[in-house]
Motif scaffolding. Structure first.
Motif, mmCIF file in Angstrom:
data_model
loop_
_atom_site.group_PDB
_atom_site.id
_atom_site.type_symbol
_atom_site.label_atom_id
_atom_site.label_comp_id
_atom_site.label_asym_id
_atom_site.label_seq_id
_atom_site.Cartn_x
_atom_site.Cartn_y
_atom_site.Cartn_z
ATOM 1 N N ALA A 198 -54.318 -38.303 39.626
ATOM 2 C CA ALA A 198 -52.889 -38.016 39.760
ATOM 3 C C ALA A 198 -52.113 -39.268 40.147
ATOM 4 O O ALA A 198 -51.024 -39.527 39.626
ATOM 5 C CB ALA A 198 -52.671 -36.912 40.794
ATOM 6 N N VAL A 199 -52.677 -40.046 41.065
ATOM 7 C CA VAL A 199 -51.993 -41.261 41.512
ATOM 8 C C VAL A 199 -51.988 -42.314 40.417
ATOM 9 O O VAL A 199 -50.951 -42.926 40.124
ATOM 10 C CB VAL A 199 -52.665 -41.810 42.788
ATOM 11 N N ASP A 200 -53.136 -42.535 39.788
ATOM 12 C CA ASP A 200 -53.247 -43.604 38.792
ATOM 13 C C ASP A 200 -52.369 -43.337 37.575
ATOM 14 O O ASP A 200 -51.769 -44.271 37.022
ATOM 15 C CB ASP A 200 -54.703 -43.761 38.354
ATOM 16 N N ARG A 201 -52.270 -42.082 37.162
ATOM 17 C CA ARG A 201 -51.470 -41.758 35.978
ATOM 18 C C ARG A 201 -50.026 -41.402 36.319
ATOM 19 O O ARG A 201 -49.281 -40.937 35.474
ATOM 20 C CB ARG A 201 -52.120 -40.593 35.215
ATOM 21 N N ARG A 202 -49.659 -41.612 37.565
ATOM 22 C CA ARG A 202 -48.283 -41.438 38.027
ATOM 23 C C ARG A 202 -47.756 -40.016 37.818
ATOM 24 O O ARG A 202 -46.603 -39.809 37.438
ATOM 25 C CB ARG A 202 -47.358 -42.465 37.375
ATOM 26 N N PHE A 203 -48.618 -39.047 38.027
ATOM 27 C CA PHE A 203 -48.167 -37.662 38.012
ATOM 28 C C PHE A 203 -47.365 -37.384 39.278
ATOM 29 O O PHE A 203 -47.518 -38.052 40.303
ATOM 30 C CB PHE A 203 -49.369 -36.707 37.932
ATOM 31 N N LYS A 308 -54.928 -52.199 31.557
ATOM 32 C CA LYS A 308 -53.492 -52.097 31.280
ATOM 33 C C LYS A 308 -53.240 -51.694 29.836
ATOM 34 O O LYS A 308 -52.351 -50.884 29.546
ATOM 35 C CB LYS A 308 -52.801 -53.422 31.590
ATOM 36 N N THR A 309 -54.021 -52.234 28.928
ATOM 37 C CA THR A 309 -53.876 -51.855 27.517
ATOM 38 C C THR A 309 -54.222 -50.386 27.315
ATOM 39 O O THR A 309 -53.520 -49.660 26.602
ATOM 40 C CB THR A 309 -54.790 -52.733 26.635
ATOM 41 N N GLU A 310 -55.292 -49.931 27.982
ATOM 42 C CA GLU A 310 -55.686 -48.520 27.866
ATOM 43 C C GLU A 310 -54.613 -47.614 28.447
ATOM 44 O O GLU A 310 -54.308 -46.555 27.890
ATOM 45 C CB GLU A 310 -57.012 -48.309 28.601
ATOM 46 N N ARG A 311 -54.015 -48.035 29.562
ATOM 47 C CA ARG A 311 -52.971 -47.222 30.194
ATOM 48 C C ARG A 311 -51.731 -47.133 29.295
ATOM 49 O O ARG A 311 -51.114 -46.075 29.168
ATOM 50 C CB ARG A 311 -52.613 -47.808 31.559
ATOM 51 N N LYS A 312 -51.370 -48.248 28.670
ATOM 52 C CA LYS A 312 -50.223 -48.233 27.748
ATOM 53 C C LYS A 312 -50.503 -47.333 26.553
ATOM 54 O O LYS A 312 -49.632 -46.572 26.111
ATOM 55 C CB LYS A 312 -49.918 -49.653 27.277
ATOM 56 N N LEU A 316 -48.437 -43.949 25.339
ATOM 57 C CA LEU A 316 -47.900 -43.776 23.992
ATOM 58 C C LEU A 316 -48.438 -42.509 23.346
ATOM 59 O O LEU A 316 -47.704 -41.765 22.682
ATOM 60 C CB LEU A 316 -48.252 -44.997 23.133
ATOM 61 N N THR A 317 -49.733 -42.260 23.531
ATOM 62 C CA THR A 317 -50.337 -41.048 22.985
ATOM 63 C C THR A 317 -49.721 -39.805 23.613
ATOM 64 O O THR A 317 -49.437 -38.813 22.935
ATOM 65 C CB THR A 317 -51.857 -41.056 23.230
ATOM 66 N N VAL A 318 -49.502 -39.862 24.907
ATOM 67 C CA VAL A 318 -48.875 -38.758 25.627
ATOM 68 C C VAL A 318 -47.499 -38.450 25.041
ATOM 69 O O VAL A 318 -47.167 -37.301 24.731
ATOM 70 C CB VAL A 318 -48.740 -39.124 27.129
ATOM 71 N N ASN A 319 -46.704 -39.471 24.895
ATOM 72 C CA ASN A 319 -45.340 -39.271 24.399
ATOM 73 C C ASN A 319 -45.329 -38.736 22.974
ATOM 74 O O ASN A 319 -44.503 -37.885 22.620
ATOM 75 C CB ASN A 319 -44.556 -40.579 24.484
ATOM 76 N N ARG A 320 -46.254 -39.229 22.147
ATOM 77 C CA ARG A 320 -46.326 -38.734 20.773
ATOM 78 C C ARG A 320 -46.688 -37.272 20.730
ATOM 79 O O ARG A 320 -46.108 -36.478 19.983
ATOM 80 C CB ARG A 320 -47.356 -39.565 19.980
ATOM 81 N N GLU A 321 -47.690 -36.904 21.538
ATOM 82 C CA GLU A 321 -48.142 -35.510 21.535
ATOM 83 C C GLU A 321 -47.053 -34.576 22.030
ATOM 84 O O GLU A 321 -46.853 -33.491 21.479
ATOM 85 C CB GLU A 321 -49.405 -35.379 22.402
ATOM 86 N N ILE A 322 -46.350 -34.984 23.077
ATOM 87 C CA ILE A 322 -45.322 -34.123 23.623
ATOM 88 C C ILE A 322 -44.151 -33.979 22.655
ATOM 89 O O ILE A 322 -43.542 -32.913 22.549
ATOM 90 C CB ILE A 322 -44.862 -34.647 24.995
#
Length: 325
Positions: A198-203, A308-312, A316-322
């Motif tokens: 939760a912390v790492d993915r800024r939920f 950092k590349t994996e997080r970016k 991007l994948t999150v935003n596309r799916e949503i």
């Protein structure tokens, strides 16, 4: 804290159609308390679907839960982490409320935990047992308060976020959170993994104070303070390496550098004064330690770029799916 994540259909054929609220109860030998827990949550959340996942119980936990009105499923792989992984894969809901089956958490707090999720205010709500002092008063197991505080301090130092209660088993999650959580732990480390993810993915995280009560007579804890505590600390270290590689390897690099300089500086000083290196083994050891220091620092820099590349890419994948929803 806020980010977004893709909503995916569970791969399991057992996946249900979406529920507004799903109450998830992982259980191992909780025949003494499970009926009360199911009935309490049915009363407080009549609209919810209650799932009890039996983890190889040797008592009547499953049959008692089914009689009380819960949907009972079985997870043969032993360990709470394995149960949580399967629950998150199979069940589809808008809000997931997870609670232990030992009747230590109040069902009266269920709606307070669920409402921030359903209203879009939080992605994870945490049932905080510590702020009001009830855990310290009720819990009779030695060192549990110490262990909780130790884990909280480690997460605060590593990730910069201070949980009020990091080891609680009473939490609610959004669908986005659940369907993007890669559960890697097998046992009681799952609470730590949930918190760090939760912390790492800024939920968005919200602590909700709750009243804790100790297990009733006849109910036995399955948690081993020492062995499970060691596993939790090892889990923090493993996730530290994966999520914060630069900080992790920099600390190792500094340790090697300090020892290398402590051994090497007297040799260098002696060489400047006399032109001789009488302690050649010490000089070689110091040189090797400084070289290892540089190697660990370079490793941290490389892995930090990868992270950092994996997080970016994840964002991007999150935003596309949503955007497809």
């Amino acid at each position: 804290m806020q980010t977004k994540a893709p909503v995916r259909k569970a791969a399991s054929e057992m996946s249900e159609q979406s529920n507004r609220i799903a109450v998830l109860i992982p259980c191992f030998n909780e025949a003494v308390t499970i009926a009360k827990v199911v009935n309490d949550f049915k009363r407080e959340l009549p609209e919810a679907t209650i799932y009890v996942y039996d983890n190889n119980s040797t008592d009547d936990t499953a049959s008692i839960a089914r009689t009380a009105g819960a949907i009972v499923r079985f997870e043969p792989r032993q360990g709470k982490g394995n149960v949580v992984r399967q629950m998150f894969r199979e069940i589809d809901a808008d809000c997931y409320l997870m609670v232990d089956g030992d009747d230590t958490y109040p069902a009266q707090a269920a709606r307070s935990l669920c409402e921030p999720i359903l209203n879009g205010i939080a992605d994870m709500t945490v049932g905080d047992r510590l702020s009001n002092g009830t855990y310290a008063e009720e819990n009779k197991r030695a060192f549990h308060n110490f262990g909780n505080n130790l884990v909280r301090s480690m997460i605060k130092w590593i990730y910069g976020y201070s949980f009020d209660d990091v080891m609680t088993g009473y939490r609610a999650f959004s669908k986005i959170f659940v369907k993007t959580l890669p559960v890697t732990s097998e046992g009681f480390q799952i609470e730590t993994e949930l918190s760090i993810h939760a912390v790492d993915r800024r939920f968005r995280i919200l602590d909700v104070p709750i009243a804790y009560r100790d297990r009733p007579e006849g109910s036995v804890s399955k948690l081993n303070t020492v062995s499970d505590g060691i596993k939790v600390v090892m889990m923090i270290g493993s996730l530290f390496k994966e999520y914060r590689p630069l900080k992790f390897f920099t600390l190792i690099s500094l340790a090697f550098l300090i020892v290398g300089l402590a051994l090497g500086l007297p040799v260098v000083s002696e060489f400047i004064e006399t032109g001789l290196v009488p302690r050649l083994p010490t000089a070689l050891l110091a040189t090797g330690l400084v070289f290892l220091s540089a190697l660990f620092l370079a490793t941290g820099l490389i892995l930090d770029s990868v992270a950092k590349t994996e997080r970016k890419q994840w964002e991007l994948t999150v935003n596309r799916e949503i955007s497809r929803q």
